[in-house]
Write an enzyme that holds these catalytic residues in place. Structure first.
Site: not given
Ligand code: PAF
Length: 275
Positions: A29-30, A33, A35-36, A60, A147-148, A152
């Protein structure tokens, strides 16, 4: 250079030109950081091409949640994607993902019911729907998630398996700040002493992880003690089976996970560890 696409047609014409190359997808979702970026770098180990998506998914978020203030920085995020080896970024508008007349949603049942599913009604329906759409559009060989957001990750594994999407879902360990705080885009909301108080989540989980204790109530008490000491309001503290997320009374002889959600001021944070 990272290419930026705004429409499904652009993504399709690009992925069709990959000619059998392995594709890794990192949905985000932009407000990226480290982690991404770890997910993107790991993606490069599993595939020839890494793609990322940046989309703050409205479905969501609950009506009283932080959709409108969620941090957004597309140019900065694209530069970060590029530094992590991402070849192209899909950053659609909400109307592109959910055009007028949109009426198909994905619901995952048991694993989505409790914890975040209970506290944030509709959240996993939104996550499952957008992730299914992205996986169907990109048809990647592998997709990576942190895993944070442990529940999900289990929800996404379930939908990929049940809908036979033919994608490998890979979970990557939580990336933490030097003092233990789990990296999260929502850490940007923490003001004044909240950053320090937020450490209660990781401290409590660490106490449970290192306690040599099998009784779930005693493990939960260790976590709660840290939350209370830092004036962090508990949303939930649970000890669960690592695969089904069913609550456990004892952790002996099985793979278990401790999960916590709490409010530091008005900011809701989550974290979890393996036990
Ligand atoms: O973890 C996220 O950033 C969001 O929940 C995801 C998986 C990109 C879905 O919008």
């Amino acid at each position: 250079m990272s290419l930026i696409f705004k429409t499904p047609a652009e993504v399709r014409s690009f992925t069709q030109e990959l000619h059998g190359k392995r594709l890794a997808l990192v949905p985000t979702m932009g407000a990226l950081h480290d982690g991404h970026l770890a997910l993107m770098r790991e993606g490069a180990k599993h595939a020839d091409v890494v793609a990322a998506t940046i989309f703050v998914n409205p479905t969501q978020f609950g009506p009283n949640e932080d959709l409108s203030k969620y941090p957004r920085d597309l140019d900065g995020d694209v530069a970060k994607c590029k530094s992590a080896g991402v070849l192209f970024v899909y950053a659609p508008d909400a109307d592109t993902v959910y055009p007028k007349g949109f009426e198909t949603y994905v619901n995952v049942e048991n694993v989505a019911k409790r914890l975040e599913g209970e506290k944030r009604p509709g959240h996993f329906r939104g996550v499952a729907t957008v992730v299914t759409k992205l996986l169907a559009l990109f048809r990647p060989h592998v997709a990576l998630f942190g895993e944070k957001d442990y529940q999900q990750l289990q929800v996404i594994k379930a939908l990929a398996r049940d809908l036979e999407l033919g994608v490998e879902i890979v979970g990557i360990p939580t990336v933490r700040e030097a003092d233990g705080l789990a990296m999260s885009s929502r850490n940007a909301y923490l003001k004044g002493d909240e950053r320090q108080r937020a450490l209660a989540l990781s401290k409590g989980l660490h106490a449970a992880q290192t306690a040599n204790e099998v009784d779930a109530e005693k493990l939960k008490a260790l976590i709660r003690a840290e939350l209370q000491a830092a004036d962090v309001r508990e949303d939930y503290v649970e000890i669960v089976d690592a695969d089904t997320l069913e609550p456990l009374s004892e952790v002996a002889g099985r793979s278990a996970r401790a999960l916590v959600a709490g409010f530091v001021g008005t900011t809701r944070l989550i974290d979890n560890v393996a036990l």
